[in-house]
Design a protein around this motif. Structure first.
Motif, PDB file in Angstrom:
ATOM      1  N   LEU A   1       0.836  -1.201   0.000  1.00 33.70           N
ATOM      2  CA  LEU A   1       0.000   0.000   0.000  1.00 33.70           C
ATOM      3  C   LEU A   1       0.875   1.257   0.000  1.00 33.70           C
ATOM      4  N   VAL A   2       1.942   1.241   0.773  1.00 34.36           N
ATOM      5  CA  VAL A   2       2.891   2.368   0.758  1.00 34.36           C
ATOM      6  C   VAL A   2       3.387   2.590  -0.670  1.00 34.36           C
ATOM      7  N   THR A   3       3.785   1.510  -1.333  1.00 33.34           N
ATOM      8  CA  THR A   3       4.311   1.602  -2.698  1.00 33.34           C
ATOM      9  C   THR A   3       3.251   2.081  -3.683  1.00 33.34           C
ATOM     10  N   ALA A   4       2.064   1.482  -3.632  1.00 32.32           N
ATOM     11  CA  ALA A   4       0.996   1.872  -4.570  1.00 32.32           C
ATOM     12  C   ALA A   4       0.607   3.339  -4.386  1.00 32.32           C
ATOM     13  N   PHE A   5       0.492   3.779  -3.129  1.00 32.33           N
ATOM     14  CA  PHE A   5       0.132   5.178  -2.881  1.00 32.33           C
ATOM     15  C   PHE A   5       1.228   6.099  -3.407  1.00 32.33           C
ATOM     16  N   ALA A   6       2.481   5.778  -3.123  1.00 34.60           N
ATOM     17  CA  ALA A   6       3.598   6.622  -3.578  1.00 34.60           C
ATOM     18  C   ALA A   6       3.639   6.691  -5.102  1.00 34.60           C
ATOM     19  N   VAL A   7       3.484   5.563  -5.756  1.00 38.13           N
ATOM     20  CA  VAL A   7       3.493   5.551  -7.229  1.00 38.13           C
ATOM     21  C   VAL A   7       2.353   6.410  -7.756  1.00 38.13           C
ATOM     22  N   ALA A   8       1.141   6.216  -7.231  1.00 41.77           N
ATOM     23  CA  ALA A   8      -0.004   7.005  -7.699  1.00 41.77           C
ATOM     24  C   ALA A   8       0.189   8.490  -7.410  1.00 41.77           C
ATOM     25  N   TYR A   9       0.763   8.807  -6.267  1.00 45.24           N
ATOM     26  CA  TYR A   9       0.935  10.213  -5.882  1.00 45.24           C
ATOM     27  C   TYR A   9       1.986  10.910  -6.749  1.00 45.24           C
ATOM     28  N   PHE A  10       3.102  10.239  -6.984  1.00 44.31           N
ATOM     29  CA  PHE A  10       4.196  10.886  -7.706  1.00 44.31           C
ATOM     30  C   PHE A  10       4.088  10.762  -9.228  1.00 44.31           C
ATOM     31  N   ILE A  11       3.209   9.876  -9.711  1.00 42.86           N
ATOM     32  CA  ILE A  11       3.037   9.742 -11.160  1.00 42.86           C
ATOM     33  C   ILE A  11       1.608  10.148 -11.508  1.00 42.86           C
ATOM     34  N   VAL A  12       1.307  11.419 -11.359  1.00 39.97           N
ATOM     35  CA  VAL A  12      -0.045  11.899 -11.640  1.00 39.97           C
ATOM     36  C   VAL A  12      -0.147  12.323 -13.094  1.00 39.97           C
ATOM     37  N   GLU A  13       0.660  13.257 -13.472  1.00 41.36           N
ATOM     38  CA  GLU A  13       0.549  13.843 -14.809  1.00 41.36           C
ATOM     39  C   GLU A  13       1.398  13.121 -15.856  1.00 41.36           C
ATOM     40  N   SER A  14       2.547  12.581 -15.437  1.00 36.62           N
ATOM     41  CA  SER A  14       3.476  12.025 -16.418  1.00 36.62           C
ATOM     42  C   SER A  14       2.975  10.745 -17.095  1.00 36.62           C
ATOM     43  N   ASN A  15       2.226   9.915 -16.382  1.00 39.98           N
ATOM     44  CA  ASN A  15       1.712   8.691 -16.987  1.00 39.98           C
ATOM     45  C   ASN A  15       0.395   8.318 -16.305  1.00 39.98           C
ATOM     46  N   ARG A  16      -0.683   8.751 -16.889  1.00 37.28           N
ATOM     47  CA  ARG A  16      -2.020   8.553 -16.324  1.00 37.28           C
ATOM     48  C   ARG A  16      -2.345   7.075 -16.126  1.00 37.28           C
TER      49      ARG A  16
ATOM     50  N   TRP B   1      -3.598   2.583 -12.520  1.00 38.86           N
ATOM     51  CA  TRP B   1      -3.382   1.201 -12.092  1.00 38.86           C
ATOM     52  C   TRP B   1      -2.843   1.125 -10.665  1.00 38.86           C
ATOM     53  N   ALA B   2      -1.997   2.071 -10.287  1.00 34.29           N
ATOM     54  CA  ALA B   2      -1.526   2.110  -8.895  1.00 34.29           C
ATOM     55  C   ALA B   2      -2.716   2.351  -7.961  1.00 34.29           C
ATOM     56  N   GLY B   3      -3.649   3.191  -8.391  1.00 38.90           N
ATOM     57  CA  GLY B   3      -4.862   3.432  -7.610  1.00 38.90           C
ATOM     58  C   GLY B   3      -5.720   2.179  -7.491  1.00 38.90           C
ATOM     59  N   TYR B   4      -5.854   1.437  -8.593  1.00 35.90           N
ATOM     60  CA  TYR B   4      -6.629   0.197  -8.552  1.00 35.90           C
ATOM     61  C   TYR B   4      -5.964  -0.840  -7.640  1.00 35.90           C
ATOM     62  N   VAL B   5      -4.638  -0.894  -7.684  1.00 42.31           N
ATOM     63  CA  VAL B   5      -3.912  -1.802  -6.791  1.00 42.31           C
ATOM     64  C   VAL B   5      -4.175  -1.409  -5.336  1.00 42.31           C
ATOM     65  N   ALA B   6      -4.090  -0.101  -5.029  1.00 42.41           N
ATOM     66  CA  ALA B   6      -4.354   0.378  -3.669  1.00 42.41           C
ATOM     67  C   ALA B   6      -5.770   0.011  -3.234  1.00 42.41           C
ATOM     68  N   LEU B   7      -6.721   0.188  -4.120  1.00 38.12           N
ATOM     69  CA  LEU B   7      -8.112  -0.146  -3.812  1.00 38.12           C
ATOM     70  C   LEU B   7      -8.271  -1.648  -3.571  1.00 38.12           C
ATOM     71  N   GLY B   8      -7.615  -2.453  -4.373  1.00 39.45           N
ATOM     72  CA  GLY B   8      -7.636  -3.902  -4.170  1.00 39.45           C
ATOM     73  C   GLY B   8      -6.997  -4.297  -2.850  1.00 39.45           C
ATOM     74  N   LEU B   9      -5.917  -3.617  -2.501  1.00 36.23           N
ATOM     75  CA  LEU B   9      -5.256  -3.885  -1.225  1.00 36.23           C
ATOM     76  C   LEU B   9      -6.164  -3.543  -0.048  1.00 36.23           C
ATOM     77  N   VAL B  10      -6.892  -2.440  -0.142  1.00 36.11           N
ATOM     78  CA  VAL B  10      -7.830  -2.066   0.924  1.00 36.11           C
ATOM     79  C   VAL B  10      -8.918  -3.138   1.047  1.00 36.11           C
ATOM     80  N   ALA B  11      -9.428  -3.600  -0.081  1.00 37.05           N
ATOM     81  CA  ALA B  11     -10.452  -4.660  -0.053  1.00 37.05           C
ATOM     82  C   ALA B  11      -9.887  -5.917   0.614  1.00 37.05           C
ATOM     83  N   PHE B  12      -8.659  -6.276   0.247  1.00 36.68           N
ATOM     84  CA  PHE B  12      -8.017  -7.429   0.877  1.00 36.68           C
ATOM     85  C   PHE B  12      -7.899  -7.233   2.382  1.00 36.68           C
ATOM     86  N   ARG B  13      -7.460  -6.032   2.806  1.00 37.08           N
ATOM     87  CA  ARG B  13      -7.244  -5.779   4.244  1.00 37.08           C
ATOM     88  C   ARG B  13      -8.555  -5.834   5.023  1.00 37.08           C
TER      89      ARG B  13
END
Length: 184
Positions: A30-45, A50-62
């Motif tokens: 989750l730390v990694t997915a959030f960081a990737v989504a946060y720092f890669i906003v404009e450069s690669n949508r 996908w980092a956001g979807y991974v984070a959402l999946g991780l929350v569902a798992f938790r």
């Protein structure tokens, strides 16, 4: 360590396994997915989404693991009632809060806040990709406010882990990597 490289029983008697591999992998993923989504906003949508979807999946798992997981992973083990939380906060203000083997009551509230906030970020982000939510300023604002709330919560979470590590003389960051904490 013994001469043959194995951990002796004496060395292991003073520590106990608290965080199972699922909790630790979830946490650092989750730390990694959030960081990737946060720092890669404009450069690669696409990577951001996908980092956001991974984070959402991780929350569902938790959420599932919080019901069926190991002892200290279960919400029933660490989510406090109002009286227990109030008592802990009073003790904390005096600098006399007890050490917990699992999550303390304040950390439990932080975990719930982070799970909710990341869930709101993920759902609002997904909604912005749908026909219904595309271009909605309200959904965009919810997404951005949730990110800002999460950043503040992350800062408090890290500060609290550092404080607790010094206050109780136990490296909580290492514990979240190894799974072990001091028994007493």
């Amino acid at each position: 360590m013994t001469d043959n490289g194995e951990t002796s029983t004496v060395a292991r008697a003073d520590r106990v396994k608290v965080w199972d591999p699922a909790v630790r992998i979830f946490h650092w993923s989750l730390v990694t997915a959030f960081a990737v989504a946060y720092f890669i906003v404009e450069s690669n949508r696409t990577i951001h989404e996908w980092a956001g979807y991974v984070a959402l999946g991780l929350v569902a798992f938790r959420l599932i693991w919080g019901v069926i997981g190991s002892r200290h992973a279960r919400f029933s083990d660490f989510v406090p009632g109002p009286a227990k939380l109030a008592n802990y906060v009073r003790q904390m203000i005096r600098g006399q809060e007890p050490r917990y083997l699992g999550h303390n009551p304040a950390a439990a509230i932080m975990i719930l806040l982070l799970l909710i906030a990341v869930g709101v970020i993920g759902v609002s982000g997904w909604l912005m990709t749908t026909d219904w939510g595309w271009g909605s300023k309200t959904i965009e604002e919810i997404h951005e406010i949730s990110v800002n709330v999460t950043l503040i919560a992350i800062g408090l979470h890290v500060a609290a882990a550092i404080y607790e590590s010094f206050h109780h003389r136990e490296n909580l960051i290492r514990s979240m990597m190894t799974g072990y904490k001091r028994r007493y």
